[in-house]
Scaffold this motif. Structure first.
Motif, short mmCIF file in Angstrom:
data_model
loop_
_atom_site.label_atom_id
_atom_site.label_comp_id
_atom_site.label_asym_id
_atom_site.label_seq_id
_atom_site.Cartn_x
_atom_site.Cartn_y
_atom_site.Cartn_z
N LYS A 13 1.50 3.06 -9.65
CA LYS A 13 2.67 3.32 -8.70
C LYS A 13 1.82 4.63 -8.32
O LYS A 13 2.24 5.17 -6.98
N GLN A 14 1.33 5.58 -9.69
CA GLN A 14 1.20 6.98 -9.01
C GLN A 14 -0.31 7.13 -8.13
O GLN A 14 -0.48 8.11 -7.62
N ALA A 15 -1.22 6.16 -8.64
CA ALA A 15 -2.39 6.46 -8.22
C ALA A 15 -1.69 6.28 -6.84
O ALA A 15 -2.41 7.39 -5.74
N GLU A 16 -0.99 5.17 -6.48
CA GLU A 16 -1.45 4.58 -4.50
C GLU A 16 -0.14 5.88 -3.91
O GLU A 16 -0.59 7.05 -3.18
N LYS A 17 0.51 6.28 -4.95
CA LYS A 17 1.09 7.76 -4.26
C LYS A 17 0.41 9.26 -3.97
O LYS A 17 0.67 9.72 -3.43
N ASP A 18 -0.11 8.89 -5.55
CA ASP A 18 -1.16 10.04 -4.89
C ASP A 18 -2.14 9.94 -3.60
O ASP A 18 -3.71 10.64 -3.51
N LYS A 73 -10.87 8.75 26.17
CA LYS A 73 -10.19 8.12 26.74
C LYS A 73 -9.98 6.57 25.59
O LYS A 73 -10.17 5.77 26.11
N MET A 74 -11.01 6.55 24.57
CA MET A 74 -10.86 5.34 23.98
C MET A 74 -10.01 5.38 23.15
O MET A 74 -8.99 5.94 22.07
N LYS A 75 -8.83 4.34 22.85
CA LYS A 75 -8.79 3.33 21.62
C LYS A 75 -9.52 3.19 20.92
O LYS A 75 -9.98 3.20 20.38
N LEU A 76 -8.49 3.79 20.04
CA LEU A 76 -9.28 4.30 18.39
C LEU A 76 -8.16 3.61 17.72
O LEU A 76 -6.48 3.21 17.06
N ALA A 77 -8.30 2.92 16.27
CA ALA A 77 -8.10 1.91 15.24
C ALA A 77 -8.84 1.97 13.98
O ALA A 77 -10.05 1.88 13.83
N VAL A 78 -7.97 1.96 12.63
CA VAL A 78 -8.70 2.15 11.83
C VAL A 78 -8.08 0.75 10.50
O VAL A 78 -7.24 0.11 10.69
N LEU A 79 -9.04 -0.22 9.84
CA LEU A 79 -9.06 -1.27 9.67
C LEU A 79 -9.42 -1.03 8.26
O LEU A 79 -10.82 -0.40 7.87
N THR A 80 -8.76 -1.46 7.07
CA THR A 80 -8.43 -0.89 5.63
C THR A 80 -8.79 -2.15 4.83
O THR A 80 -7.53 -2.25 4.92
N GLY A 81 -9.52 -2.63 3.81
CA GLY A 81 -8.97 -3.09 2.86
C GLY A 81 -8.08 -2.64 1.51
O GLY A 81 -7.40 -2.96 0.79
N ASP A 82 -7.81 -1.78 1.24
CA ASP A 82 -7.02 -0.26 1.17
C ASP A 82 -5.61 -0.05 1.18
O ASP A 82 -5.36 -0.94 1.44
N THR A 83 -5.06 0.28 0.55
CA THR A 83 -3.28 0.31 -0.12
C THR A 83 -2.73 1.29 1.75
O THR A 83 -3.72 1.99 2.43
N PRO A 84 -1.54 0.98 2.15
CA PRO A 84 -1.06 1.49 3.17
C PRO A 84 -0.62 2.44 2.68
O PRO A 84 -0.29 3.37 3.91
N TYR A 85 -0.25 3.17 1.67
CA TYR A 85 -0.45 4.38 1.69
C TYR A 85 -1.03 5.10 2.44
O TYR A 85 -0.97 6.71 2.38
N PHE A 86 -2.24 5.23 1.66
CA PHE A 86 -3.56 6.38 2.49
C PHE A 86 -3.96 5.65 4.05
O PHE A 86 -3.81 6.48 4.60
N ALA A 87 -3.54 4.16 4.71
CA ALA A 87 -2.85 4.37 5.17
C ALA A 87 -1.92 5.27 6.85
O ALA A 87 -2.63 5.84 7.65
N LYS A 88 -1.29 5.06 5.79
CA LYS A 88 0.33 6.47 6.56
C LYS A 88 -0.53 7.88 6.56
O LYS A 88 -0.54 9.23 8.01
N ILE A 89 -1.51 8.50 5.33
CA ILE A 89 -1.86 9.32 5.27
C ILE A 89 -3.60 9.62 6.48
O ILE A 89 -2.77 10.57 7.54
N ASP A 127 -3.53 6.18 16.10
CA ASP A 127 -1.89 4.71 15.81
C ASP A 127 -2.30 3.35 14.76
O ASP A 127 -0.99 2.72 14.11
N GLU A 128 -3.46 3.41 15.29
CA GLU A 128 -3.32 2.09 14.84
C GLU A 128 -3.81 1.65 13.72
O GLU A 128 -5.06 2.25 13.71
N VAL A 129 -3.36 2.10 12.60
CA VAL A 129 -4.08 1.96 10.79
C VAL A 129 -3.75 0.76 10.27
O VAL A 129 -2.12 0.16 9.67
N LYS A 130 -4.71 -0.78 10.24
CA LYS A 130 -4.22 -1.41 9.65
C LYS A 130 -4.34 -1.53 7.57
O LYS A 130 -6.02 -1.49 7.78
#
Ligand code: ADP
Ligand code: MG
Length: 694
Positions: free
Chosen positions: A494-499, A537-553, A561-564
């Motif tokens: 949990k701590q790791a995800e928060k960090d 004018k490119m649409k951008l998106a990040v695709l990751t296998g990692d947790t949503p915490y980092f996605a938010k960062i 805007d688009e980080v999955k």
């Protein structure tokens, strides 16, 4: 590389689009040239040998030019002479002048006309017209008409037209070719990187030998300031080596015992003894050169279109010229008919069409390579310009490839060591980082036995280490095996995800044994690169296998805007498909290892940080460095190339329409037609070279 054409110009080395011209270059050796100009350059500069012949040819050309100028000047006297037709003395003088012009013009026809004439008939199929056919017909009919007029004392004398056309055409082609040669200089630069001599130790003695004779197992000596002649491993000494030509890295890299070094890089400050470990064909530099050759032979769809246009052009123009001849013959007689049809033939030279696209594309590919961007084909460069959406993988792409091991919690040190031994076989950045950590701790796992190693994409890795079946991977991996995570580790996780760290578990079939957390960092240049892409004018998106915490960062820091998050490799592919269904041309940027399927699925797969491994299969584009700024740079270049090609084609089209119109209506002098042709080629060349200052 979708389609290969194996013919390339003997002189400039640029792939031959459409039909090649074959010239005898002496001793019965016939070679392919992309254009007459290349043949000219070959003859004049003698590149690829034959210096003497070259000088002779340059003399021929200069002499031809000089005579044509004389013919031109004397002809202006003839124009004036027509105004005083009654003066018998003047008439006599005019006749003499006519003969002088004939004498001066004939060698020009021989020197400059014969090569063009020869080429126009050298085809097996006489219906197979080329531009030379048109020019030869035009120039020689003007010449023979003039000869006839001199002997029969008629006024129709067009020696100046015949000779000026030849000089202008020859000059235009020379121009065209020198630009191609400039464009292909890049290949030569690349080849020049390799030194031609090496100092090796043979039978205990230092001897200097040609690089071609260096063999696997040789020991090579490299002093300060010298280039490293072969790929190999340092066995003695240390030095900082400038590898910028291969890796794009500006800082020299320290090489010591055990380091790998590459041919063509420069020893800046030390002394190195190197054991050659690969045959020359596998040296990185040679692989680069080989690859560039293949890339150069690729063909973009746009070239196919312009080739078709060029191929249709000739028969159509020949028909038009014949039609014009018939019409003007009936209206105003033979002479006018000849002049008009000659102008039509000259103005319609499709050179601007046939060189416009390949020249710009090739310069673009070379410029990209200079930036460490290896675009594997002209078709890919062309497609890059239409990309509308860019997907990024996260680890090693958006974030630094190296992750810092932060927290380690395990039953014992042995567990960590085993995990390390297992990860040695993985190519994931996490695995690489864990191994570095182990080395720093002084853990020795060299005699650990790993069997049945498997990569579970999106989850982690597994295999038997010293007989124990171990798993290393994320929470999903643990859950997949139906195991409970001990409370203590849950808290840490949990701590790791928060960090915003990446938690990785070590477990066997029965229980979870430990946890390692990795701190990750968004690349420093990422915000700049993302901003530049948004500007495009490119649409951008990040695709990751990692947790949503980092996605938010990532969302917050980069404004994407688009980080999955939490995606498996197959989910990443689905995202790409979704975008493609919306009609978007999609590029995917990753490291080319664990995201290879996604790279293949995207219209354009871009692999970062390839270093010397640029031949990566799954990628259409390999970036030598890890620098994200190369991505917008690449799109910028592709768009510039496309713009240049479009303007080339547009202007070639306009020029031809207007020119043909003027010529058909009898308003264009053949000399101006030839001049216009030279100018249009010069324009296309100048415009294409603009790609260099993108
Ligand atoms: P991303 O590049 O977006 O991080 P990946 O598909 O490369 O996505 O990885 C997803 C997750 O799978 C990683 O965050 C990690 O938890 C796990 N993983 C993948 N490969 C390994 C490995 N070799 N060792 C440990 N965990 C791994
Ligand atoms: Mg990845």
């Amino acid at each position: 590389m979708k389609e290969n054409h194996n013919k390339e110009c003997f002189q400039c080395g640029i792939p031959i689009t459409g039909k090649s011209l074959r010239y005898d270059i002496g001793n019965g050796q016939v070679e392919d040239f992309c254009c007459f100009g290349c043949y000219l350059i070959y003859k004049t500069t003698g590149l690829r040998g034959e210096e003497g012949n070259a000088v002779a040819f340059l003399g021929k050309f200069g002499f031809g030019y000089f005579l044509a100028m004389l013919v031109f000047m004397l002809s202006t006297y003839l124009y004036g002479a027509h105004m005083t037709p009654d003066d018998p003395q003047a008439k006599q003088f005019t006749t003499i002048i006519k003969y002088v012009i004939l004498v001066l013009a004939t060698p020009v026809m021989l020197l400059l006309g014969i090569p063009i004439l020869k080429n126009s008939f050298s085809r097996h199929n006489w219906l197979n017209f080329n531009t030379d056919t048109l020019i030869a017909i035009g120039a020689f009919s003007a010449y023979f008409l003039s000869v006839y007029s001199v002997f029969t004392d008629k006024p129709s004398i067009y020696f100046e037209t015949a000779t000026m056309i030849l000089v202008l055409v020859t000059f235009g082609r020379y121009l065209e070719t020198s630009s191609r040669v400039k464009a292909s200089n890049f290949m030569k630069e690349l080849m020049k990187l390799a030194p031609d001599k090496a100092t090796v130790i043979r039978d205990g003695k230092e001897i200097e030998i040609p690089v071609d004779d260096v063999k696997v197992g040789d020991t090579v000596l490299v002093k300060t300031g010298e280039k490293i002649p072969a790929d190999g491993i340092v066995v003695e000494g240390n030095a900082h080596v400038d590898e910028s030509m291969l890796t794009g890295e500006n800082k020299p890299v320290l090489k010591q015992k055990g380091s790998e070094v590459y041919a063509g890089t420069i020893n800046t400050d030390g002394f190195l003894k190197i054991k050659v470990n690969k045959p020359a064909s596998e040296w990185t530099l040679n692989k680069f050169i080989q690859m560039m050759k293949e890339i150069r032979n690729s063909k973009a769809p746009i070239s196919r279109i312009t080739d078709t246009v060029a191929a249709w052009f000739l028969p159509v123009m020949l028909t038009l010229a014949a039609g014009a001849f018939a019409y003007w013959y009936m209206e105003e007689g033979f002479e006018k008919a000849l002049i008009v049809s000659m102008s039509v033939l000259l103005i319609s030279c499709p050179c601007a069409f046939s060189i416009g696209a390949p020249l710009a594309l090739w310069i673009g590919l070379s410029e990209a390579f200079r930036e460490g961007i290896v675009i594997k084909g002209a078709d890919i460069l062309e497609k890059l310009a239409s990309v509308k959406k860019v997907f990024f993988d996260k680890t090693g792409t958006i974030t630094e490839r190296f992750l810092m091991v932060h927290r380690v919690k395990a039953k014992d040190e042995e567990t960590i060591k085993k995990a390390c031994a297992l990860e040695k076989l993985s190519q994931h950045p996490l695995a690489f980082s864990l191994n570095l950590y182990c080395r720093q701790k002084g853990f020795d796992t060299s005699n650990y036995k790993v069997e049945d190693f498997k990569t579970r994409y999106g989850y982690g890795v597994e295999g038997k280490v010293n007989g124990e079946h171990l798993f290393v991977g994320n929470k999903k991996f643990v859950e997949k095996h139906g195991l409970q995570i001990p409370e203590e580790l849950q808290k840490l996780e949990k701590q790791a995800e928060k960090d915003a760290e990446i938690p990785v578990f070590i477990f066997n079939k029965k229980k979870v044994l430990g946890l390692i957390t990795f701190a990750q960092k968004i690349k420093d240049e990422a915000p700049i690169a993302i901003r530049a892409l948004k500007k495009l004018k490119m649409k951008l998106a990040v695709l990751t296998g990692d947790t949503p915490y980092f996605a938010k960062i990532i969302k917050e820091k980069l404004g994407i805007d688009e980080v999955k998050a939490g995606l498996l490799p197959e989910d990443k592919i689905k995202e790409i498909e979704k975008a493609q269904k919306q009609g978007l041309v999609v590029a995917m940027v990753g490291d080319g290892i664990n995201d290879a399927p996604a790279l293949s699925k995207a219209d354009i797969g871009i692999a970062m940080g390839c270093g010397t491994d640029i031949t990566k299969e799954s990628a259409d584009v390999s970036l030598i460095s890890d620098d994200l700024r190369k991505i917008p740079l690449m799109f910028l270049l592709a768009k510039k190339v496309r713009r240049v090609i479009y303007t080339n084609i547009f202007w070639a089209f306009i020029y031809n329409i207007i020119g043909i119109g003027l010529a058909l209506t009898g308003k264009l002098n053949p000399i101006f037609a030839a001049l216009a042709m030279v100018l249009s080629s010069a324009f296309v060349i100048g415009n294409s070279v603009r790609v260099k200052n993108w």
